[in-house]
Each structure stands twice: as structure tokens, then as C-alpha cells.
Design a protein around this motif. Structure first.
Motif, PDB file in Angstrom:
ATOM      1  N   GLU A  11      -1.219  14.049 -18.407  1.00 27.97           N
ATOM      2  CA  GLU A  11      -0.744  14.102 -19.904  1.00 27.97           C
ATOM      3  C   GLU A  11       0.399  12.873 -20.177  1.00 27.97           C
ATOM      4  O   GLU A  11      -0.153  12.231 -21.323  1.00 27.97           O
ATOM      5  CB  GLU A  11      -0.099  15.527 -20.141  1.00 27.97           C
ATOM      6  CG  GLU A  11      -1.071  16.460 -20.043  1.00 27.97           C
ATOM      7  CD  GLU A  11      -0.286  17.867 -20.376  1.00 27.97           C
ATOM      8  OE1 GLU A  11       0.865  17.602 -20.842  1.00 27.97           O
ATOM      9  OE2 GLU A  11      -0.648  18.876 -20.262  1.00 27.97           O
ATOM     10  N   THR A  12       1.098  12.611 -19.345  1.00 27.69           N
ATOM     11  CA  THR A  12       2.083  11.569 -19.521  1.00 27.69           C
ATOM     12  C   THR A  12       1.777   9.976 -18.939  1.00 27.69           C
ATOM     13  O   THR A  12       2.349   9.326 -19.391  1.00 27.69           O
ATOM     14  CB  THR A  12       3.424  11.979 -18.993  1.00 27.69           C
ATOM     15  OG1 THR A  12       3.400  12.175 -17.565  1.00 27.69           O
ATOM     16  CG2 THR A  12       4.067  13.231 -19.811  1.00 27.69           C
ATOM     17  N   GLY A  13       0.769  10.177 -18.132  1.00 32.00           N
ATOM     18  CA  GLY A  13       0.215   9.116 -17.405  1.00 32.00           C
ATOM     19  C   GLY A  13       1.204   8.350 -16.185  1.00 32.00           C
ATOM     20  O   GLY A  13       1.321   7.351 -16.089  1.00 32.00           O
ATOM     21  N   ILE A  14       2.139   9.456 -15.865  1.00 30.43           N
ATOM     22  CA  ILE A  14       3.166   8.891 -14.771  1.00 30.43           C
ATOM     23  C   ILE A  14       2.616   9.104 -13.346  1.00 30.43           C
ATOM     24  O   ILE A  14       2.059  10.362 -12.985  1.00 30.43           O
ATOM     25  CB  ILE A  14       4.438   9.533 -15.209  1.00 30.43           C
ATOM     26  CG1 ILE A  14       5.189   8.931 -16.342  1.00 30.43           C
ATOM     27  CG2 ILE A  14       5.351   9.291 -13.916  1.00 30.43           C
ATOM     28  CD1 ILE A  14       6.471   9.789 -16.743  1.00 30.43           C
ATOM     29  N   LEU A  15       2.638   8.360 -12.564  1.00 31.17           N
ATOM     30  CA  LEU A  15       2.135   8.087 -11.348  1.00 31.17           C
ATOM     31  C   LEU A  15       3.125   7.928 -10.265  1.00 31.17           C
ATOM     32  O   LEU A  15       4.037   7.014 -10.551  1.00 31.17           O
ATOM     33  CB  LEU A  15       1.033   7.103 -11.143  1.00 31.17           C
ATOM     34  CG  LEU A  15       0.546   6.753  -9.664  1.00 31.17           C
ATOM     35  CD1 LEU A  15      -0.601   7.897  -9.466  1.00 31.17           C
ATOM     36  CD2 LEU A  15      -0.187   5.219  -9.653  1.00 31.17           C
ATOM     37  N   ALA A  16       3.507   8.887  -9.476  1.00 28.00           N
ATOM     38  CA  ALA A  16       4.379   8.920  -8.261  1.00 28.00           C
ATOM     39  C   ALA A  16       3.984   8.355  -7.089  1.00 28.00           C
ATOM     40  O   ALA A  16       3.068   9.027  -6.665  1.00 28.00           O
ATOM     41  CB  ALA A  16       5.290  10.253  -8.287  1.00 28.00           C
ATOM     42  N   VAL A  17       4.465   7.296  -6.416  1.00 32.10           N
ATOM     43  CA  VAL A  17       3.812   6.938  -5.228  1.00 32.10           C
ATOM     44  C   VAL A  17       4.873   6.981  -4.044  1.00 32.10           C
ATOM     45  O   VAL A  17       6.308   6.435  -4.557  1.00 32.10           O
ATOM     46  CB  VAL A  17       3.207   5.540  -5.206  1.00 32.10           C
ATOM     47  CG1 VAL A  17       1.925   5.539  -6.219  1.00 32.10           C
ATOM     48  CG2 VAL A  17       4.160   4.397  -5.943  1.00 32.10           C
ATOM     49  N   LYS A  18       4.707   7.293  -2.993  1.00 35.79           N
ATOM     50  CA  LYS A  18       5.583   7.217  -2.169  1.00 35.79           C
ATOM     51  C   LYS A  18       6.214   6.090  -1.462  1.00 35.79           C
ATOM     52  O   LYS A  18       5.279   4.795  -1.374  1.00 35.79           O
ATOM     53  CB  LYS A  18       4.924   7.698  -0.514  1.00 35.79           C
ATOM     54  CG  LYS A  18       5.742   8.058   0.522  1.00 35.79           C
ATOM     55  CD  LYS A  18       5.132   9.080   1.660  1.00 35.79           C
ATOM     56  CE  LYS A  18       5.951   9.399   2.665  1.00 35.79           C
ATOM     57  NZ  LYS A  18       4.994  10.060   3.846  1.00 35.79           N
ATOM     58  N   LYS A  46       0.920  -1.164   0.015  1.00 38.81           N
ATOM     59  CA  LYS A  46      -0.080  -0.032  -0.131  1.00 38.81           C
ATOM     60  C   LYS A  46       0.749   1.228  -0.058  1.00 38.81           C
ATOM     61  O   LYS A  46       1.872   1.437   0.761  1.00 38.81           O
ATOM     62  CB  LYS A  46      -0.846  -0.027   1.178  1.00 38.81           C
ATOM     63  CG  LYS A  46      -2.068   0.993   1.316  1.00 38.81           C
ATOM     64  CD  LYS A  46      -2.835   1.078   2.494  1.00 38.81           C
ATOM     65  CE  LYS A  46      -3.912   0.171   2.554  1.00 38.81           C
ATOM     66  NZ  LYS A  46      -4.699   0.285   3.693  1.00 38.81           N
ATOM     67  N   ASN A  47       0.511   2.346  -0.863  1.00 36.31           N
ATOM     68  CA  ASN A  47       1.464   3.227  -0.885  1.00 36.31           C
ATOM     69  C   ASN A  47       0.453   4.535  -1.137  1.00 36.31           C
ATOM     70  O   ASN A  47      -0.543   4.519  -1.651  1.00 36.31           O
ATOM     71  CB  ASN A  47       2.140   3.211  -2.384  1.00 36.31           C
ATOM     72  CG  ASN A  47       3.131   2.147  -2.164  1.00 36.31           C
ATOM     73  OD1 ASN A  47       2.811   0.976  -2.438  1.00 36.31           O
ATOM     74  ND2 ASN A  47       4.364   2.567  -1.730  1.00 36.31           N
ATOM     75  N   GLU A  48       1.085   5.756  -0.575  1.00 26.45           N
ATOM     76  CA  GLU A  48       0.401   7.083  -0.834  1.00 26.45           C
ATOM     77  C   GLU A  48       0.770   7.604  -2.343  1.00 26.45           C
ATOM     78  O   GLU A  48       1.774   7.615  -2.539  1.00 26.45           O
ATOM     79  CB  GLU A  48       0.718   7.925   0.350  1.00 26.45           C
ATOM     80  CG  GLU A  48       0.092   7.722   1.618  1.00 26.45           C
ATOM     81  CD  GLU A  48       0.528   8.862   2.646  1.00 26.45           C
ATOM     82  OE1 GLU A  48       1.126   9.882   2.375  1.00 26.45           O
ATOM     83  OE2 GLU A  48       0.773   8.345   3.699  1.00 26.45           O
ATOM     84  N   ILE A  49      -0.346   8.379  -2.859  1.00 30.40           N
ATOM     85  CA  ILE A  49      -0.021   8.973  -4.010  1.00 30.40           C
ATOM     86  C   ILE A  49       0.540  10.412  -3.996  1.00 30.40           C
ATOM     87  O   ILE A  49       0.065  11.062  -3.050  1.00 30.40           O
ATOM     88  CB  ILE A  49      -1.339   8.975  -5.085  1.00 30.40           C
ATOM     89  CG1 ILE A  49      -1.616   7.556  -5.525  1.00 30.40           C
ATOM     90  CG2 ILE A  49      -1.050  10.029  -6.376  1.00 30.40           C
ATOM     91  CD1 ILE A  49      -2.813   7.687  -6.443  1.00 30.40           C
ATOM     92  N   VAL A  50       1.824  10.573  -4.481  1.00 28.57           N
ATOM     93  CA  VAL A  50       2.437  11.775  -4.348  1.00 28.57           C
ATOM     94  C   VAL A  50       2.056  12.901  -5.384  1.00 28.57           C
ATOM     95  O   VAL A  50       1.695  14.105  -5.056  1.00 28.57           O
ATOM     96  CB  VAL A  50       4.146  11.788  -4.476  1.00 28.57           C
ATOM     97  CG1 VAL A  50       4.562  13.140  -4.347  1.00 28.57           C
ATOM     98  CG2 VAL A  50       4.458  10.857  -3.108  1.00 28.57           C
ATOM     99  N   SER A  51       1.726  12.302  -6.662  1.00 28.84           N
ATOM    100  CA  SER A  51       1.342  13.328  -7.914  1.00 28.84           C
ATOM    101  C   SER A  51       1.010  12.337  -8.738  1.00 28.84           C
ATOM    102  O   SER A  51       1.400  10.949  -9.162  1.00 28.84           O
ATOM    103  CB  SER A  51       2.420  14.064  -8.182  1.00 28.84           C
ATOM    104  OG  SER A  51       3.529  13.310  -8.761  1.00 28.84           O
ATOM    105  N   PHE A  52       0.137  12.871  -9.953  1.00 27.23           N
ATOM    106  CA  PHE A  52      -0.117  12.099 -10.972  1.00 27.23           C
ATOM    107  C   PHE A  52      -0.329  13.088 -12.137  1.00 27.23           C
ATOM    108  O   PHE A  52      -1.268  13.887 -11.939  1.00 27.23           O
ATOM    109  CB  PHE A  52      -1.582  11.519 -10.667  1.00 27.23           C
ATOM    110  CG  PHE A  52      -2.069  10.745 -12.136  1.00 27.23           C
ATOM    111  CD1 PHE A  52      -1.252   9.480 -12.761  1.00 27.23           C
ATOM    112  CD2 PHE A  52      -3.305  11.200 -12.887  1.00 27.23           C
ATOM    113  CE1 PHE A  52      -1.784   9.008 -14.060  1.00 27.23           C
ATOM    114  CE2 PHE A  52      -3.565  10.401 -14.017  1.00 27.23           C
ATOM    115  CZ  PHE A  52      -2.815   9.317 -14.531  1.00 27.23           C
ATOM    116  N   ASP A  53       0.361  12.669 -13.395  1.00 29.39           N
ATOM    117  CA  ASP A  53       0.362  13.613 -14.300  1.00 29.39           C
ATOM    118  C   ASP A  53      -0.485  13.104 -15.589  1.00 29.39           C
ATOM    119  O   ASP A  53      -0.137  11.906 -15.907  1.00 29.39           O
ATOM    120  CB  ASP A  53       1.855  13.702 -15.084  1.00 29.39           C
ATOM    121  CG  ASP A  53       2.044  14.736 -16.132  1.00 29.39           C
ATOM    122  OD1 ASP A  53       1.042  15.412 -16.616  1.00 29.39           O
ATOM    123  OD2 ASP A  53       2.848  14.992 -16.707  1.00 29.39           O
TER     124      ASP A  53
END
Length: 195
Positions: A167-174, A158-165
Motif C-alpha cells: 500500500e505505502t510501497g515501503i521496502l524494509a531490508v536487513k 546484497k540484502n535480505e527483505i524483511v518486509s514489503f508494504d
């Protein structure tokens, strides 16, 4: 809502203090059919192609690049492109990936055994040691930690979402996520922003 993602690798935020993040690329997917058990989704991966895949592509009128099929748990969707917008409102996700395969491994690598002395006439270096019992029950107990295949198992974190773009479809998770860079896995939204 579930999505197919590809692991890009790890990075960190530019805030102070910085946070380690894992970057995931949300794969473009098409919803082929919605059933009572979930939605059949097609996505591109590699160059795998055979008669069965060709039949599915013909059935759902897909282009040749969509050569993999999977059933995902989706809500309120129709056939067509899979909508990525819910990821913009999500705060927590569960990621399921296969861990790195390490092949046949000994007990020191697989189970963190200490091993024996390295010198002074010892013959017990990286070995298992005693595995059985005395007269009773006279057999090796189930679940005994021994050498064997290590890794390549499905792990969910389980991870928290830091950001989601979007346009590029890139998801950054903690934090970190199991699996090698370039590995494919699933991401499931478990928490949304309170509205």
C-alpha cells in the motif's frame, strides 16, 4: 526485475532480538517503452525540466511530474504503471546507490593511513610520506594510495527483505545500504520465495 527506490533511513524491528533495517520507498514509475535492451521507465524526481524532457513527455503522453527517464531490466511488462507485486514474493535484493561524497580527502581519511607523531618536533603529522622508489624504476608506481576525491562512487550490496508494504510501497531490508537519506538508487530482485 528492477525498481527505482528512495532511501528513507535506518530503523529496527520490534522483535526480540531486534534487527537493524533500512527503509526504502519504491518510487511510482511508468513503463514508457519496452526494447530489446530493457524497458524505458519514467519516474518523478525534483523539478528538473527542459526541452528534451518535454519532448519525451509528449512522446509517451506523460504528465509533468514524470521528469526522469532510465532503462531498467524488466521481464514480461507492458507500457503503463510499473507493477510492484513481485517485491512481495522476493526474499533477496541487490541495491545500487552512490556513496556519500566526501570531496578531496587526505590519505588518513581516504586510505586509513596511521600518520606520524603528533609532537616532539615532528613535521610528519597527516602527510603521505615517501611515494617514490630509488634509482630503479625511478617513478611513482601505478595505484599508489594518495590524496584525492573520496566517495560518490556506485556501490552494490546484497540484502535480505524483511518486509514489503504494497500500500505505502515501503521496502524494509536487513542491514545497511550506502548513500545519504533521500538518495535515489536501484533495487534488483535476485531471489524469490520457492513455490
Amino acid at each position: 526485475m528492477e525498481y527505482i527506490v528512495e532511501k528513507i533511513g535506518m530503523s529496527r524491528t520490534i522483535t526480540v532480538p531486534s534487527t537493524s533495517v533500512t527503509l526504502l520507498k519504491v518510487v511510482d514509475a511508468k513503463v514508457c517503452e519496452v526494447t530489446e535492451h530493457g524497458a524505458i521507465v519514467a519516474y518523478p524526481k525534483g523539478k528538473k525540466f527542459d526541452k528534451a524532457i518535454e519532448g519525451q513527455q509528449k512522446k509517451y503522453s506523460l504528465s509533468k511530474e514524470f521528469n526522469r527517464f532510465v532503462t531498467l531490466k524488466l521481464k514480461d511488462v507492458e507500457a503503463g504503471d510499473l507493477d510492484k507485486s513481485p517485491l512481495g514474493e522476493a526474499t533477496v535484493v541487490k541495491s545500487s546507490f552512490n556513496t556519500k561524497g566526501r570531496g578531496f580527502a587526505g590519505v588518513m581519511k581516504r586510505h586509513n593511513f596511521a600518520g606520524g607523531p603528533g609532537s616532539h618536533g615532528s613535521r610528519f603529522h597527516r602527510r603521505v610520506g615517501s611515494i617514490g622508489n630509488a634509482e630503479w624504476p625511478g617513478r611513482v608506481q601505478k595505484g599508489r594510495k594518495m590524496p584525492g576525491h573520496y566517495g560518490n562512487t556506485k556501490v552494490t550490496v546484497k540484502n535480505e527483505i524483511v518486509s514489503f508494504d504494497s500500500e505505502t510501497g515501503i521496502l524494509a531490508v536487513k542491514g545497511s545500504i550506502p548513500g545519504a537519506n533521500g538518495a535515489y538508487g536501484k533495487v534488483r530482485i535476485v531471489k524469490w520465495v520457492k513455490q
